[in-house]
Design a protein around this motif. Structure first.
Motif, short mmCIF file in Angstrom:
data_model
loop_
_atom_site.label_atom_id
_atom_site.label_comp_id
_atom_site.label_asym_id
_atom_site.label_seq_id
_atom_site.Cartn_x
_atom_site.Cartn_y
_atom_site.Cartn_z
N ARG A 212 79.10 20.48 -74.06
CA ARG A 212 79.73 19.62 -75.08
C ARG A 212 80.70 18.69 -74.35
O ARG A 212 81.71 19.13 -73.82
CB ARG A 212 80.45 20.47 -76.11
N ILE A 213 80.39 17.40 -74.36
CA ILE A 213 81.14 16.42 -73.57
C ILE A 213 81.75 15.38 -74.48
O ILE A 213 81.07 14.78 -75.33
CB ILE A 213 80.22 15.73 -72.53
N LEU A 214 83.05 15.15 -74.32
CA LEU A 214 83.76 14.12 -75.08
C LEU A 214 84.11 12.96 -74.15
O LEU A 214 84.71 13.16 -73.09
CB LEU A 214 85.04 14.69 -75.70
N GLY A 215 83.70 11.75 -74.53
CA GLY A 215 84.05 10.54 -73.78
C GLY A 215 85.03 9.70 -74.58
O GLY A 215 84.79 9.44 -75.77
N VAL A 216 86.12 9.27 -73.94
CA VAL A 216 87.14 8.46 -74.61
C VAL A 216 87.27 7.14 -73.86
O VAL A 216 87.79 7.09 -72.75
CB VAL A 216 88.50 9.20 -74.66
N PHE A 217 86.79 6.06 -74.49
CA PHE A 217 86.77 4.74 -73.87
C PHE A 217 87.35 3.72 -74.87
O PHE A 217 86.61 3.05 -75.58
CB PHE A 217 85.35 4.35 -73.48
N PRO A 218 88.69 3.58 -74.91
CA PRO A 218 89.32 2.75 -75.96
C PRO A 218 89.22 1.24 -75.76
O PRO A 218 89.46 0.49 -76.69
CB PRO A 218 90.80 3.18 -75.90
N MET A 219 88.90 0.77 -74.54
CA MET A 219 88.89 -0.67 -74.29
C MET A 219 87.78 -1.35 -75.09
O MET A 219 86.63 -0.92 -75.06
CB MET A 219 88.70 -0.96 -72.80
#
Length: 521
Positions: A22-29
């Motif tokens: 289970r992988i969470l990616g956080v890319f706010p740009m």
């Protein structure tokens, strides 16, 4: 037999799902180029069979077939970003100093951090009861998002879209000698002059002062505003299990890397697709070849001042080659018949076409990577950020010529001369083909490498054994300033003692010298 199948099938299913993380990616740009990279990475992990959740300003229209891919969309981010781009007009930013530009940029990041944490979809996501095996975040001045590693008690992997840079180097203790490595927004070469090295030191000190006295304290305030008893931003900043770097020696300056840093430059490049019918015909029928012209996703060709726009138009009208120009408007006044415009082109698929002879680009890292991958020479028109550095490396490597946007000699005559040189001198094509060979010559494909190392961090519960001691010691010890100071003091004292001793000996000798007898008449 059926009984055996009933037992075996569930076992096979369980075996295939055990390795599904289970992988969470956080890319706010919200910038399209940043999303392209983050989206490619997360889709690649999903294609490898993992359950992926991605928090970003964009929604995935074509989710991967394997694994599981879930979007958490940062509503309003794209609209705000486009508004900022329109107000800034990056093509008309020449009178603003680098320091002022960076300060404005830091102020924007403070707003970005706040907007992210108060976004309603992020709040809903945090309220949901979910578990993750690893968190992947983009290291681009949004350090508050690293709190997700603390919230979900999972290792944090950092992704760097700009290659190695001071923020990444500081986070993992990577050596970055100022004598030959300068920031990404600098156009200094590896062989810096004394005054360039002096300027490099001042830039390094300036960015560190901004970080530790402005940026990090503000990040701490934001964390305390949205979370009760959060970890200190410095603890989050250094809590990095691995760094995935969008770079490669064929593209970037070779620099040192600690074990936590893995290069995956080019991972976003996919096999070329069939072009739309009219575009395919335009390229196929171009007997003299095609020039592709794009200033990327953040810069707008339509914002070019009339003088520069007309310089391009006049230069293109003299060419035998056809031109594809990414022009973000319905019409281009004065467009020659050999020029075709569109608001968007499938860049990777165009660069893969054998009739493309030259790429006129702002020299963003994605565009530079793609042109090296496909072996197409470039005319660089760098404008801001890392574009000048990328253009300098490409020129030094022999597969490009550079005409900076703010160059006072920018004219149709100079532009035409450079185009002719690039189109008629085979050395640029030869050099880019050699560079492309170096780019492809790797033990693993970039995406395969990314997937392997993400899974490695999960298997090893954070890969803590890869960390170097540099992140655990104070900066003055890291640079041996205490040792240097001690040696300097001892040496100075020794010289002083020696000087005093010699002086006393001289005085003593003078005092013991026999007086001359006076001769009496």
């Amino acid at each position: 037999m059926w009984c055996r199948l009933i037992i075996i099938i569930p076992l096979c299913i369980s075996c295939t799902t055990v390795d599904s993380a289970r992988i969470l990616g956080v890319f706010p740009m919200a910038a399209q180029s940043h999303y392209i990279l983050g989206n490619a990475l997360m889709k690649g992990l999903a294609e490898a069979g993992h359950n992926v959740t991605m928090i970003s300003p964009h929604e995935e229209k074509d989710p991967p077939k394997n694994g599981s891919y879930t979007d958490v969309v940062l509503t309003g981010f794209v609209e705000d970003f486009n508004k900022i781009l329109k107000e800034m007009n990056l093509l008309d930013n020449k009178n603003q100093s680098m320091i002022k530009t960076m300060l404005n940029f830091f102020n924007l990041t403070i707003k970005l951090n706040e907007d992210f944490l108060k976004n309603e979809n992020v709040e809903k996501f945090l309220e949901s009861d979910q578990k993750f095996d690893v968190i992947i975040v983009e290291q681009f001045l949004v350090d508050t998002v690293k709190i997700f590693g603390h919230i979900y008690n999972a290792p944090v992997i950092v992704f760097s879209s700009l290659g190695a840079n001071p923020w990444i180097n500081n986070a993992v203790g990577n050596p970055s000698p100022l004598s030959y490595i300068s920031p990404a927004n600098s156009d200094f070469s590896e062989q810096m002059s004394f005054f360039e090295r002096l300027g490099n030191v001042f830039m390094y000190l300036f960015f560190n002062v901004i970080d530790y006295f402005f940026y990090f304290p503000n990040q701490n305030k934001i964390l305390k505003k949205y979370f009760s008893d959060p970890p200190d931003i410095y603890d989050l900043f250094y809590n990095v299990s691995l760094v995935l770097i969008n770079s490669h020696e064929s593209l970037n300056q070779p620099v040192p890397f600690v074990p936590k840093m893995v290069q995956i430059g080019g991972f976003h490049i996919r096999p070329p697709k069939t072009l739309p019918g009219d575009l395919q015909k335009f390229l196929d029928d171009a007997k003299e070849g095609v020039i592709y012209f794009s200033l990327g996703s953040n810069l707008r060709s339509k914002n070019l001042p009339p003088q520069k726009r007309d310089a391009f138009l006049t230069a293109f009208s003299k060419l035998k080659q056809r031109v594809l120009w990414k022009w973000e408007d319905e019409d281009l006044p004065g467009k020659p018949p050999n020029v075709k415009i569109a608001k968007w082109f499938p860049q990777q698929d165009i660069l893969a076409h054998p009739n493309v002879k030259l790429f006129i680009t702002h020299c963003g890292l994605l565009s530079t990577t793609e042109t090296v991958f496909h072996g197409v020479p470039i005319l660089a028109i760098p404008v801001f950020a890392d574009q000048h550095r990328n253009a300098e490396i490409a020129t030094h490597s022999g597969y490009a010529l550079s005409l900076p946007y703010e160059d006072p000699s920018f004219s149709e005559v100079k532009l035409s001369g450079m185009l002719q040189e690039l189109l008629t001198n085979p050395q640029y094509t030869d050099n880019i083909k050699k560079r492309s060979q170096l780019f492809h010559d790797r033990p693993l494909k970039p995406m395969d490498s990314a997937v392997y190392w993400v899974e490695y961090v999960i298997r090893t519960k954070g890969a803590h054994h890869l960390g170097v001691a540099a992140v655990k010691i104070p900066w003055y010890i890291y640079h041996s300033l205490d040792v240097i100071s001690f040696i300097t003091i001892i040496f100075s004292l020794s010289i002083y003692v020696l000087f005093i001793s010699i002086r006393k000996i001289v005085i003593c000798c003078k005092s013991q010298k026999p007086k001359e007898k006076i001769k009496l008449n």
